[in-house]
Design an enzyme around this catalytic site. Structure first.
Site, short mmCIF file in Angstrom:
data_model
loop_
_atom_site.label_atom_id
_atom_site.label_comp_id
_atom_site.label_asym_id
_atom_site.label_seq_id
_atom_site.Cartn_x
_atom_site.Cartn_y
_atom_site.Cartn_z
N ASP A 126 154.73 56.76 -3.38
CA ASP A 126 155.37 55.78 -4.25
C ASP A 126 154.65 54.44 -4.16
O ASP A 126 154.49 53.76 -5.17
CB ASP A 126 156.84 55.61 -3.87
CG ASP A 126 157.50 54.51 -4.68
OD1 ASP A 126 157.58 54.67 -5.91
OD2 ASP A 126 157.88 53.48 -4.10
N ARG A 162 151.27 51.65 -11.63
CA ARG A 162 152.10 51.47 -12.83
C ARG A 162 152.13 50.01 -13.26
O ARG A 162 152.17 49.69 -14.44
CB ARG A 162 153.52 51.95 -12.54
CG ARG A 162 153.66 53.46 -12.49
CD ARG A 162 154.99 53.88 -11.90
NE ARG A 162 156.09 53.23 -12.59
CZ ARG A 162 157.20 52.79 -11.97
NH1 ARG A 162 157.34 52.91 -10.68
NH2 ARG A 162 158.16 52.22 -12.67
N SER A 191 160.80 56.43 -8.23
CA SER A 191 160.34 55.40 -7.31
C SER A 191 161.49 54.91 -6.43
O SER A 191 161.38 54.85 -5.20
CB SER A 191 159.73 54.23 -8.09
OG SER A 191 159.38 53.17 -7.23
N LYS A 195 162.31 56.44 -2.00
CA LYS A 195 162.47 55.61 -0.80
C LYS A 195 163.86 55.79 -0.19
O LYS A 195 164.01 55.82 1.03
CB LYS A 195 162.22 54.14 -1.15
CG LYS A 195 160.79 53.85 -1.59
CD LYS A 195 160.51 52.37 -1.74
CE LYS A 195 161.14 51.77 -2.97
NZ LYS A 195 160.40 52.08 -4.21
#
Length: 427
Positions: free
Chosen positions: A162, A169, A184, A188
């Site tokens: 990520d 991105r 994303s 996490k």
């Protein structure tokens, strides 16, 4: 044997990526076997073609598998976390974490730094002298066992895929893809190892999602990923058309959070803190305690003091004070009908409360105090906003950001509800 070009072509042509293709491309990209330009092409294909709920869940699981996960099974309490998609004056993590911990759950709040007009939780807490954001996995577990709550930076080993993809991105025009946003965020959170998660999806001018349909789309995607990965999960969609509370800025928001923990503070901050606490406790299976009572009687504040001290901070220390203060006064008498959250966030950022690049530092004393909130009445010449900074050269830019940011009317207005909707896994 898979190849990057094969995966890119499949998504370019609108096909569903197989689990094997997703696992391979995320792993190969993390290891450096798929080049940035190839992953950029795939991210653009995902933006344009989308992903199914099943693809997005598998993409998220692959990003989780790219690194380590925190093992939180031995902390002795049910584990639950909250994630907000970000807004202006959104300091809810600060009173919420000790409140939920005081109610009997363990809250590992792995947080980030601010970028642009939205503030970062770590930046806020670093305005407290001595407070330390970086903890090891063992330190996180120790704080959860001893205190019940911890707010800290994510460890380097969590979801490294990520971290790489997020940076890509940002520079390739693919930030807006809902599957990529959702994966994303959730990669996490799943890597944290929590059992339950509550999402606060912001909606309005100061949020990433500007309208309710966009916010529902993101909330549904997030909840779907969490459910597919075994989390007890729900999402509240909350209003971010006006700043949350009266303070936007690091030390200012810490001071306001302490007010809430001491039984006072702005009603909207108290309302959202208690609503999210109830939702978190429900997901965690803690049903025998009322968070409103725990907030009002000081138990949450006691946990706050222990939580700050456990990370090297002094909860009694004086917070940074700005050297320069300027007041914006009301141009007319009446009811404040609008105070644009984005404009206030931009003003706070220009005053020094935020950063334009990740490596920039922040002015912990800088920010905006909203002395009047929408729905309240004001008289001509009355102080409306207070601009605070250590750099007087920033005041003109802040004033410019606030031009046209508020409306005053002779008629009273009904305030917008704070909680707009709820999304659960069965919806």
């Amino acid at each position: 044997m898979h190849s990057a070009v094969e995966v890119i072509r499949a998504k370019r042509d609108g096909l569903r990526l197989s689990d094997e293709q997703i696992d391979w491309v995320i792993d190969a990209y993390t290891r450096g076997d798929v080049a940035d330009e190839q992953m950029s092409a795939l991210a653009m294909a995902v933006l344009l073609r989308g992903m199914t709920r099943e693809e997005t869940a598998r993409w998220t699981a692959a990003m989780v598998a790219s690194g380590e996960t925190l093992a939180l099974g031995g902390v002795g309490r049910p584990t639950v976390d909250k994630h907000s998609t970000g807004g202006v004056g959104d300091k809810i993590t600060l009173p919420l974490t000790p409140l939920v911990a005081a109610c009997g759950a363990a809250v590992p709040q792995l947080s980030g730094r601010g970028l642009g007009h939205t503030g970062g939780t770590l930046d806020k807490l670093e305005s407290i002298p001595g407070w330390r954001a970086n903890l090891s996995a063992d330190e996180i577990r120790d704080r959860l066992r001893d205190v019940g709550g911890v707010v800290c930076a994510a460890t380097e080993g969590l979801a490294p895929a990520d971290r790489k993809l997020y940076a890509l991105r940002d520079v390739t025009g693919t930030v807006e893809s809902v599957p990529l946003i959702a994966s994303s965020i959730m990669s996490k959170k799943i890597a944290e190892g929590v059992e339950s998660l509550v999402l606060d999806v912001k909606c309005g001018s100061g949020a990433f999602m500007k309208d309710l349909d966009q916010a529902r789309e993101l909330a549904t995607a997030l909840v779907g990923i969490g459910d597919a990965n075994g989390l007890r999960i729900s999402a509240l969609i909350t209003d971010m058309s006006a700043p949350l509370g009266r303070a936007a800025g690091n030390a200012l928001e810490v001071a306001e959070s302490v007010e809430v923990l001491r039984g006072g503070g702005p009603p909207d901050v108290v309302e959202l803190t208690v609503a999210l606490a109830r939702e978190m406790l429900d997901r965690a299976g803690v049903s025998d305690v009322d968070p409103a009572e725990v907030l009002a009687d000081g138990r949450a504040y006691d946990v706050w003091c222990r939580m700050i001290s456990a990370q090297g901070g002094d909860p009694e220390a004086e917070l940074p004070q700005a050297a320069h203060v300027e007041t914006v006064t009301a141009p007319a008498s009446g009811a404040l009908t609008r105070l644009d959250a984005y404009a206030v966030g931009l003003a706070a950022w220009r005053l020094g409360a935020g950063r334009a690049r990740k490596e920039d530092s922040v002015d912990h004393a800088a920010g905006v105090l909203c002395l009047v909130k929408p729905g309240e009445r004001v008289t001509e010449g009355q102080p409306l906003l207070e601009l605070r900074t250590d750099r007087p050269d920033t005041l003109a830019g802040a004033r410019e950001a606030l031009a046209g940011a508020y409306d005053i009317s002779g008629a009273d207005v009904e305030p917008t509800p704070l909680i707009l909707d709820k999304v659960t896994a069965d919806r």
